[in-house]
Each structure stands twice: as structure tokens, then as C-alpha cells.
Design a protein around this motif. Sequence first.
Motif, PDB file in Angstrom:
ATOM      1  N   ASN A  50       1.719  -2.876 -12.110  1.00 28.13           N
ATOM      2  CA  ASN A  50       2.087  -3.146 -10.715  1.00 28.13           C
ATOM      3  C   ASN A  50       3.312  -4.066 -10.601  1.00 28.13           C
ATOM      4  O   ASN A  50       3.583  -4.618  -9.534  1.00 28.13           O
ATOM      5  CB  ASN A  50       0.887  -3.672  -9.914  1.00 28.13           C
TER       6      ASN A  50
ATOM      7  N   LYS B 174       3.435 -12.013 -15.551  1.00 22.43           N
ATOM      8  CA  LYS B 174       4.148 -10.812 -15.103  1.00 22.43           C
ATOM      9  C   LYS B 174       5.658 -11.063 -15.072  1.00 22.43           C
ATOM     10  O   LYS B 174       6.447 -10.263 -15.578  1.00 22.43           O
ATOM     11  CB  LYS B 174       3.638 -10.424 -13.709  1.00 22.43           C
TER      12      LYS B 174
ATOM     13  N   GLU C 189      -3.668   0.025 -13.620  1.00 23.28           N
ATOM     14  CA  GLU C 189      -4.121  -1.029 -12.701  1.00 23.28           C
ATOM     15  C   GLU C 189      -3.062  -1.362 -11.644  1.00 23.28           C
ATOM     16  O   GLU C 189      -2.122  -2.105 -11.920  1.00 23.28           O
ATOM     17  CB  GLU C 189      -4.478  -2.286 -13.499  1.00 23.28           C
TER      18      GLU C 189
ATOM     19  N   ALA D 258      -6.559   0.147  -6.892  1.00 23.55           N
ATOM     20  CA  ALA D 258      -5.433  -0.456  -6.139  1.00 23.55           C
ATOM     21  C   ALA D 258      -5.979  -1.172  -4.908  1.00 23.55           C
ATOM     22  O   ALA D 258      -5.452  -1.020  -3.806  1.00 23.55           O
ATOM     23  CB  ALA D 258      -4.418   0.621  -5.749  1.00 23.55           C
TER      24      ALA D 258
ATOM     25  N   GLY E   1     -10.094  -7.267  -6.884  1.00 28.78           N
ATOM     26  CA  GLY E   1     -10.346  -7.572  -8.291  1.00 28.78           C
ATOM     27  C   GLY E   1     -11.783  -7.268  -8.719  1.00 28.78           C
ATOM     28  O   GLY E   1     -12.656  -6.967  -7.894  1.00 28.78           O
TER      29      GLY E   1
ATOM     30  N   ASP F 102      -2.486  -4.563 -15.255  1.00 23.37           N
ATOM     31  CA  ASP F 102      -1.887  -4.971 -13.972  1.00 23.37           C
ATOM     32  C   ASP F 102      -0.482  -5.550 -14.114  1.00 23.37           C
ATOM     33  O   ASP F 102       0.440  -5.131 -13.407  1.00 23.37           O
ATOM     34  CB  ASP F 102      -2.808  -5.977 -13.257  1.00 23.37           C
TER      35      ASP F 102
ATOM     36  N   THR G 248       5.970  -1.090  -5.571  1.00 20.35           N
ATOM     37  CA  THR G 248       4.829  -1.288  -6.477  1.00 20.35           C
ATOM     38  C   THR G 248       4.227   0.063  -6.859  1.00 20.35           C
ATOM     39  O   THR G 248       3.992   0.344  -8.043  1.00 20.35           O
ATOM     40  CB  THR G 248       3.781  -2.211  -5.826  1.00 20.35           C
TER      41      THR G 248
ATOM     42  N   ARG H   8      -2.968  -4.365 -22.782  1.00 19.70           N
ATOM     43  CA  ARG H   8      -3.112  -5.629 -22.063  1.00 19.70           C
ATOM     44  C   ARG H   8      -2.746  -6.809 -22.960  1.00 19.70           C
ATOM     45  O   ARG H   8      -1.993  -7.694 -22.581  1.00 19.70           O
ATOM     46  CB  ARG H   8      -4.535  -5.824 -21.531  1.00 19.70           C
TER      47      ARG H   8
ATOM     48  N   ALA I  45      -4.108  -2.789  -8.704  1.00 16.62           N
ATOM     49  CA  ALA I  45      -4.625  -4.078  -8.226  1.00 16.62           C
ATOM     50  C   ALA I  45      -4.406  -5.142  -9.296  1.00 16.62           C
ATOM     51  O   ALA I  45      -4.186  -4.831 -10.468  1.00 16.62           O
ATOM     52  CB  ALA I  45      -6.117  -3.959  -7.925  1.00 16.62           C
ATOM     53  N   ASN I  46      -4.502  -6.397  -8.889  1.00 19.47           N
ATOM     54  CA  ASN I  46      -4.474  -7.496  -9.852  1.00 19.47           C
ATOM     55  C   ASN I  46      -5.899  -7.813 -10.288  1.00 19.47           C
ATOM     56  O   ASN I  46      -6.781  -7.991  -9.439  1.00 19.47           O
ATOM     57  CB  ASN I  46      -3.842  -8.729  -9.206  1.00 19.47           C
TER      58      ASN I  46
END
Length: 420
Positions: free
Chosen positions: A346, A98, A318, A297, A300, A342, A194, A398, A320-321
Motif C-alpha cells: 500500500n 514504509k 495487504e 483493504a 487491522g 502492507d 494506493t 514481510r 490495509a495496514n
Amino acid sequence: MPDKSEFDSPLFRTTLHQLDTVAARLNLDPNFHERLRYPRRALVVSVPIHMDDGRTEVYVGYRVHHNTALGPTKGGLRYHPDVSLGEVTALAMLMSWKCGLLGLPYGGAKGGIRCDPRSMSPGEIERLTRRYTSEIILFIGPDLDIPAPDLGTDEQVMAWVMDTYSMTQGKSVPGVVTGKPILIGGSAGRKEATGRGLVFILSRAASRLNQELKGKRVIVQGFGNVGAVAARLLWREGCTIVGVSDVTGGVYSPQGLDIRQLGIHAEESGGVAGFPGADPVAHTDFLELPCDVLIPAAVGSQIRGDNADRIKALIVAEGANGPTTPEADQILRERGVTVIPDILANGGGVVVSYFEWVQGLQYYFWRESEILSRLQEVMTRAFNRIWAVAQKEGTDLRTAALMAGIRRVAEAFRIRGLYP
Ligand code: NAD
């Protein structure tokens, strides 16, 4: 290859699969690839505290630095019953990619304590936080590793981490954490960053897909720092938020939920369950509700091989991670669902955390409008680059995002060389 099963967890398997797939695509030097598969350092600590009833309880905590090639490490601190070394390691790895893709001068880290903060008093959480901080004190610092809030932690927890660290230094050290209250060196806009970044990226994606966000039916899993802010902002943009869930259950209304009232209800009753005028929905059915956009959110591995084909959304953003497993990713891809990953969707949180860190180091604080425009600038740059790579390489978002992040970390490895 030596056995490194101590890091094994469902999320670690997912992140390794992602790394291995992208490494093959990038033709990554196998020596760099092998180094990237495991964390640089991982610390396991026991955290004994006095409980309110006089007992001593011993918790287990972790802090993992995945990679330090780009700079000091950065990543959240999670309090949740499922926290394990493998989960924290996977989350640290995701932080590396990230920060790489967003162009931030950080490596990835993550921390966590296996506990259920919902069943603990504020005093117990404070003692837990202070003892954990003192156990990992040699692992953190403003130019070493900078924790931030994550699942189950908030700005109060960050204030306790900062205060504990500062007491051992004999001076205030605001730069040791981000996501702290504004009064003690936090940044305007960090709390919402976020959710705000997610909505920003989602609207960019919608416009590239020639769609309007306004009028879209949205469901949001998780009504905390990320989910509640995203739901509120999308509601204000004219989306119909048809479903929201949290740990207490799910609520659904095809006409749309009043997110302001839902926020008040959740605040007063401890969760979204029981919101008047909405239908209750079981956790197992929630993600399959009719909608256009799904925002996971919470935790996982929620979108998996066994439910991905029943998901109705055409866009998954996404928050959430690691909410989507590789099997689910493939099913969604084949079904033409756009998944905004993610590490892009995020990323707004770590961007404003970076701004908070920079402001703290300079003791000079920016206006919220300045922070928002800088956030948009960073997110737009990352989004445009990833969209362009996805188009050029014919990949999903992704893969394109991971390619950008992993390439940058590997390039830093190449330039720095291997010590000694
Ligand atoms: P939070 O603790 O503020 O909120 C979590 C929410 O999820 C709560 O409403 C909780 O009730 C709900 N939840 C927990 N388990 C659930 C389940 N099984 N089903 C449905 N709901 C459930 O946490 P947060 O900071 O909003 O983080 C949420 C996710 O976003 C995490 O995956 C985190 O890693 C990720 N994230 C957070 C940030 C940040 O800045 N806070 C940044 C990037 C990514």
C-alpha cells in the motif's frame, strides 16, 4: 525495561513483534532497537464540538510522531470507533518502515479521532476536523509533520485541515497536508495512488511467481479509497472479482461482480450489501471465500490465528495496514501463501503524497502521466530490492520489507547520533 503499557493494543503488539524479530535478524544495535520500539512524541487531545442537536460532545484525538531521523514525519489521519493511542502508535511505526523502504525523506506519524463518521453530519465532521487541527497545530506543518487521508477521512477532510492551519498562519499553506483536492494544491493521481500501487506490485509479484493476473479470482475486503480502486483496476485487467465487502456486509458471485455497477450501487445505497444478482456473505465468512487473490483493504487484525488456515487465496496483497497477525503470518507462510506486506503493497499512497508535497513546495505541478511513471519507478525499485533480499536471505516478503525499512531508519540514527 521500563513499562510502556500506555501504547498497548493488538496492533502495537504485532508491530513490536515484527520489529523485535527483524532486529534480531539484522543484529541491530540494542540502543537503536530500544529507541525504535516507542514513539518520539505522542499527543492526546480532547476535541469538544457542537453537535447538530445542540449538545456538546467531547471526542478523543491523537497525533503520534514515531521517528524523525529521516526527515519530517508523514502519516494518515483516521476517523474510526476503534482508534486508540496504541493503534495510532503502531500505525506511526509502520509508516517509519514504509518511508524507509521506499527511500522517502520522511519519518513515520499517524493521527486519529475515536468517532463514527458514518453517524455524523458533514457539519459535525467539519467542526471535529477544525477543532482537532487547532489542538494539534503545534505538532503539524510542512517541514514538521504532514497528515494525509486514511480510514474514514478523505480529500474534503484534508481541505479543512489545510484551511484551519492556513488561517492561523495568515496565508495559504498547502504543504501542511497531502491528499487534498487538486484545485487547492492536490496532485493528479493521488486519490487512486494506493490502489494503483497495490495492483502494480501485485502484478510484479504474480509475474515473479510465473503467473498471470488476468483471469485470477479476487476478493476485496473494504470498498473505500484503497479497495474500490484496486477492485476496479483489477477488473479492468481481466481479473474476476468474485467478492467484495464493506462495513455494510459482503457480496459474492462466482461468475464475477460488475465493479462499475457495484460502485454505483454502493454510492446510491451507502454500501455494497444488497447488490442485485450477488449472494450476501457474513463478515465472518468473507475472507474464507474461494479465490486466488485476497486483498484486505479495510481495518487491522482481520487475518488471525483462528481463520488463517481456512483462507483459500494463494496470494494476499495487504491494502490495509496491519491486517495480518504474527500467528496468521506463520500459518500462511507454512501453507505456502505469498503475502505481499502492507508497507510495500500500500506504499503507492505515500509515494504520491511525497510528489504532492514536492509539487506544492515548488508551486509547479506535474502531468498525471509524469506522476504515474515516477510512481512506477519508485515502486519497481522497492519491489525488486525486497524480492532480491527475500531470495538471498531465504525469508518471506514481510521480513525482507521490514529489514529494508528498519535498516534505513537505524542507519539514519547512527549517522545523526544521540542528542545531547
Ligand atoms: P476508506 O474509509 O476510504 O474505506 C474503508 C472501507 O473499509 C470502507 O468501504 C468501509 O466500509 C470498509 N470497512 C470498514 N470496516 C470494515 C469491516 N470490519 N469489514 C469490512 N469492511 C470494512 O479507507 P481507505 O483509505 O480505503 O483505507 C483502508 C485501509 O487502507 C486502512 O487500513 C488504511 O490504513 C489503509 N491505507 C490507506 C491509504 C490511503 O491512501 N487512503 C494508504 C495506505 C494504507
